[in-house]
Scaffold this motif. Sequence first.
Motif, PDB file in Angstrom:
ATOM      1  N   ASP A 244     -29.866  32.451 -21.152  1.00  0.00           N
ATOM      2  CA  ASP A 244     -30.090  32.491 -22.827  1.00  0.00           C
ATOM      3  C   ASP A 244     -29.507  33.219 -23.612  1.00  0.00           C
ATOM      4  O   ASP A 244     -29.503  33.688 -24.353  1.00  0.00           O
ATOM      5  CB  ASP A 244     -31.243  32.386 -23.000  1.00  0.00           C
ATOM      6  CG  ASP A 244     -31.960  32.313 -24.221  1.00  0.00           C
ATOM      7  OD1 ASP A 244     -31.919  30.836 -24.448  1.00  0.00           O
ATOM      8  OD2 ASP A 244     -33.427  32.457 -24.587  1.00  0.00           O
ATOM      9  N   PHE A 245     -27.787  33.697 -23.884  1.00  0.00           N
ATOM     10  CA  PHE A 245     -27.487  34.449 -24.301  1.00  0.00           C
ATOM     11  C   PHE A 245     -27.129  33.861 -26.213  1.00  0.00           C
ATOM     12  O   PHE A 245     -26.932  34.644 -27.046  1.00  0.00           O
ATOM     13  CB  PHE A 245     -25.441  34.437 -24.149  1.00  0.00           C
ATOM     14  CG  PHE A 245     -25.281  36.451 -23.917  1.00  0.00           C
ATOM     15  CD1 PHE A 245     -26.164  37.325 -24.427  1.00  0.00           C
ATOM     16  CD2 PHE A 245     -24.071  35.508 -25.041  1.00  0.00           C
ATOM     17  CE1 PHE A 245     -24.724  38.452 -24.628  1.00  0.00           C
ATOM     18  CE2 PHE A 245     -23.338  36.470 -25.365  1.00  0.00           C
ATOM     19  CZ  PHE A 245     -23.660  37.712 -25.510  1.00  0.00           C
ATOM     20  N   ASP A 246     -27.077  32.478 -25.599  1.00  0.00           N
ATOM     21  CA  ASP A 246     -26.866  32.020 -27.806  1.00  0.00           C
ATOM     22  C   ASP A 246     -28.108  32.220 -28.050  1.00  0.00           C
ATOM     23  O   ASP A 246     -28.561  32.291 -29.320  1.00  0.00           O
ATOM     24  CB  ASP A 246     -26.704  30.357 -27.163  1.00  0.00           C
ATOM     25  CG  ASP A 246     -27.765  29.522 -26.813  1.00  0.00           C
ATOM     26  OD1 ASP A 246     -28.317  30.526 -25.398  1.00  0.00           O
ATOM     27  OD2 ASP A 246     -28.181  28.537 -26.725  1.00  0.00           O
ATOM     28  N   ASN A 247     -28.886  32.425 -27.589  1.00  0.00           N
ATOM     29  CA  ASN A 247     -30.671  32.871 -28.428  1.00  0.00           C
ATOM     30  C   ASN A 247     -30.462  34.087 -28.827  1.00  0.00           C
ATOM     31  O   ASN A 247     -30.614  34.913 -29.619  1.00  0.00           O
ATOM     32  CB  ASN A 247     -31.954  32.555 -27.891  1.00  0.00           C
ATOM     33  CG  ASN A 247     -32.343  30.976 -28.431  1.00  0.00           C
ATOM     34  OD1 ASN A 247     -31.867  30.387 -29.219  1.00  0.00           O
ATOM     35  ND2 ASN A 247     -33.257  30.265 -27.850  1.00  0.00           N
ATOM     36  N   ARG A 248     -29.666  34.945 -27.941  1.00  0.00           N
ATOM     37  CA  ARG A 248     -29.978  36.410 -28.122  1.00  0.00           C
ATOM     38  C   ARG A 248     -29.095  36.683 -29.204  1.00  0.00           C
ATOM     39  O   ARG A 248     -29.142  37.868 -29.666  1.00  0.00           O
ATOM     40  CB  ARG A 248     -29.958  37.424 -26.784  1.00  0.00           C
ATOM     41  CG  ARG A 248     -30.928  37.151 -25.529  1.00  0.00           C
ATOM     42  CD  ARG A 248     -30.780  37.333 -24.498  1.00  0.00           C
ATOM     43  NE  ARG A 248     -31.692  37.114 -23.298  1.00  0.00           N
ATOM     44  CZ  ARG A 248     -31.808  37.602 -21.726  1.00  0.00           C
ATOM     45  NH1 ARG A 248     -31.018  38.560 -21.292  1.00  0.00           N
ATOM     46  NH2 ARG A 248     -32.264  37.207 -21.454  1.00  0.00           N
ATOM     47  N   GLN A 249     -27.838  36.607 -28.561  1.00  0.00           N
ATOM     48  CA  GLN A 249     -26.375  36.717 -29.218  1.00  0.00           C
ATOM     49  C   GLN A 249     -25.652  35.549 -30.169  1.00  0.00           C
ATOM     50  O   GLN A 249     -24.718  35.638 -29.283  1.00  0.00           O
ATOM     51  CB  GLN A 249     -25.293  38.145 -29.170  1.00  0.00           C
ATOM     52  CG  GLN A 249     -26.352  38.696 -28.642  1.00  0.00           C
ATOM     53  CD  GLN A 249     -26.543  40.285 -29.435  1.00  0.00           C
ATOM     54  OE1 GLN A 249     -26.230  40.172 -30.584  1.00  0.00           O
ATOM     55  NE2 GLN A 249     -27.145  40.724 -29.635  1.00  0.00           N
ATOM     56  N   PRO A 250     -26.511  34.858 -31.400  1.00  0.00           N
ATOM     57  CA  PRO A 250     -25.989  33.230 -31.466  1.00  0.00           C
ATOM     58  C   PRO A 250     -24.401  33.458 -32.043  1.00  0.00           C
ATOM     59  O   PRO A 250     -23.663  32.538 -31.126  1.00  0.00           O
ATOM     60  CB  PRO A 250     -26.420  33.203 -32.289  1.00  0.00           C
ATOM     61  CG  PRO A 250     -27.825  33.828 -33.126  1.00  0.00           C
ATOM     62  CD  PRO A 250     -27.623  35.101 -31.553  1.00  0.00           C
ATOM     63  N   VAL A 251     -24.122  34.684 -32.904  1.00  0.00           N
ATOM     64  CA  VAL A 251     -22.772  34.921 -33.126  1.00  0.00           C
ATOM     65  C   VAL A 251     -21.814  35.137 -31.892  1.00  0.00           C
ATOM     66  O   VAL A 251     -20.331  34.789 -32.062  1.00  0.00           O
ATOM     67  CB  VAL A 251     -22.862  35.530 -34.291  1.00  0.00           C
ATOM     68  CG1 VAL A 251     -21.537  35.994 -35.284  1.00  0.00           C
ATOM     69  CG2 VAL A 251     -23.772  35.086 -35.800  1.00  0.00           C
ATOM     70  N   LEU A 252     -22.233  36.276 -31.748  1.00  0.00           N
ATOM     71  CA  LEU A 252     -21.643  36.581 -30.496  1.00  0.00           C
ATOM     72  C   LEU A 252     -20.592  35.908 -29.546  1.00  0.00           C
ATOM     73  O   LEU A 252     -19.805  35.521 -28.442  1.00  0.00           O
ATOM     74  CB  LEU A 252     -21.731  37.834 -29.682  1.00  0.00           C
ATOM     75  CG  LEU A 252     -20.950  38.789 -28.379  1.00  0.00           C
ATOM     76  CD1 LEU A 252     -19.941  38.577 -29.583  1.00  0.00           C
ATOM     77  CD2 LEU A 252     -21.710  39.148 -27.796  1.00  0.00           C
ATOM     78  N   PHE A 253     -22.060  34.602 -29.087  1.00  0.00           N
ATOM     79  CA  PHE A 253     -22.125  33.578 -27.722  1.00  0.00           C
ATOM     80  C   PHE A 253     -21.331  32.777 -28.592  1.00  0.00           C
ATOM     81  O   PHE A 253     -19.976  31.922 -28.101  1.00  0.00           O
ATOM     82  CB  PHE A 253     -23.524  33.056 -28.148  1.00  0.00           C
ATOM     83  CG  PHE A 253     -23.216  31.654 -26.948  1.00  0.00           C
ATOM     84  CD1 PHE A 253     -23.527  31.909 -25.673  1.00  0.00           C
ATOM     85  CD2 PHE A 253     -23.166  30.683 -27.324  1.00  0.00           C
ATOM     86  CE1 PHE A 253     -23.364  31.283 -24.582  1.00  0.00           C
ATOM     87  CE2 PHE A 253     -23.242  29.130 -26.634  1.00  0.00           C
ATOM     88  CZ  PHE A 253     -23.686  29.958 -25.156  1.00  0.00           C
ATOM     89  N   ARG A 254     -21.374  32.331 -29.714  1.00  0.00           N
ATOM     90  CA  ARG A 254     -20.320  31.313 -30.412  1.00  0.00           C
ATOM     91  C   ARG A 254     -18.868  31.552 -30.056  1.00  0.00           C
ATOM     92  O   ARG A 254     -17.433  30.543 -29.973  1.00  0.00           O
ATOM     93  CB  ARG A 254     -20.506  30.559 -31.473  1.00  0.00           C
ATOM     94  CG  ARG A 254     -21.678  29.339 -32.057  1.00  0.00           C
ATOM     95  CD  ARG A 254     -22.000  29.665 -32.810  1.00  0.00           C
ATOM     96  NE  ARG A 254     -22.109  30.432 -34.478  1.00  0.00           N
ATOM     97  CZ  ARG A 254     -23.522  30.514 -34.502  1.00  0.00           C
ATOM     98  NH1 ARG A 254     -24.371  30.021 -33.521  1.00  0.00           N
ATOM     99  NH2 ARG A 254     -23.148  31.808 -35.343  1.00  0.00           N
ATOM    100  N   ILE A 255     -19.088  32.642 -30.588  1.00  0.00           N
ATOM    101  CA  ILE A 255     -17.135  33.772 -30.662  1.00  0.00           C
ATOM    102  C   ILE A 255     -16.530  33.413 -29.438  1.00  0.00           C
ATOM    103  O   ILE A 255     -15.947  33.355 -29.279  1.00  0.00           O
ATOM    104  CB  ILE A 255     -17.081  35.049 -31.684  1.00  0.00           C
ATOM    105  CG1 ILE A 255     -17.573  34.725 -32.763  1.00  0.00           C
ATOM    106  CG2 ILE A 255     -15.919  35.379 -31.576  1.00  0.00           C
ATOM    107  CD1 ILE A 255     -17.788  36.227 -34.061  1.00  0.00           C
TER     108      ILE A 255
END
Length: 339
Positions: A244-255
Motif C-alpha cells: 500500500d505504498f501508493d497510498n502512503r507516499q503517492p508521489v514517491l510511489f509514481r516516481i
Amino acid sequence: MPLTRARSFSNGSSAKTTVIPLTETLMTMPTATPSESSSSCLGSHIWIQILRLLRVLQLLSTCAAFSLVVSMGTWRERKIYWYMFAWAFCFIVTLLILIVELRKLESRFPFYWYNFPINYACYATLVCLSASILFGATCIQFLPQGPTRDNAITATAFSCIAAVAYATEVAWTWACHLRGEITRFMRTMPGVLKLLESSMASLILGFISGPQVYQPHPALLWCVAVYYICFILAIVALLLGLVDFDNRQPVLFRISLLGLSLLSVLLYTSAVVLWPLYQFSEKLGGQPQRSSDVSCSDELPSTICTWDQQLTVAILTAINLLVYVADMVYWALQVFVRD
C-alpha cells in the motif's frame, strides 16, 4: 402508525421541533463501504473453508507434479530445473500462507496481509500454467512410450489442476467483493502490466535454464543478467503496490515506478539488440538457420531444439519490451501530466 423521530431546529432565539418519519431517516443513512462489505465476506466461515480447500488442492497438485518429475529419473537435466522450481516454489509459499492463516498470524506482518494471497494467487496461476504448457511442449513429446512418459503426462495434468485451483481462488476472491483496497493495485493497468512483465520474464528464464541455449559470450551473459535483473525489479514494483505504498507516499510511489520502468526499458532494449545479433549472426558465431543446429536434427528426437529456444527467447524479449514501454508511458503520464 409509522415510526417517527423528533428533530430540533434553532433559528436565533426561537426553536422549532419537527417530526420526521423514521423510514426517511433510514433511507438517507450512508450505506456500507466496499471494504466493510468485503470484510464481512472475508470473515465468513464458508468463504474461509472454501479458500482452505483450494489451498489444500494447490498443495497436493504442486507436490504431486514435483514428485512425479523426480520419479522420472531425468530431474538432473538442467532443462527440468525451472519446472521443478516453479512447483516447489508454489508449494512452499502456499504452505506458508496456510500456516499463517491457521495460526492467525496475519497481524504480525508489516503490510496488509490480505493483499498478499490474492496477488500471489494471480502470479502462481501464470507460473503453473506456463510450467504446464512448456513442460508438455519441450519434454513430453521427446520421451519414449513407457512409464516415464506416463509420469510426465500425469505431472502436466497435476500442474494444470494447480493452475485451475489458483485461478479459482482469484475468481472466488473477486466474486466475494474483495476489490476496494485489497486488490486495488492488481486491478489497475500498472498492476496488470507488472504481472505480465514478471510472468513473461519467468517464461524467458525457463527457456534459458540450460547453458546450451547461450554461448559463454559476454554479450549473451549480459542478456541473461538483464532478464534476472528486470524480473527482480518487477517483483519489487509488485511489492510496493502490495504494501500500500501508493497510498502512503503517492508521489514517491509514481516516481519510483517510473524509474524502475525506465531502467527496465533500457536494459531490455540492449537485450533485444544483443540476443538475436549474437545468436543468429554467422559473423558473430551464431546460427542463422535452424538446419545448422545439430540439436534440431531428426536423429536426436529426445533433445530439445536449441535454435527454437533461442528464437522463442528473442520473440518473448521483444514482446516484454513493448509491455515495459507501455508501463513507462503510463507512469510518465502519471508523474508529468497528472494534475
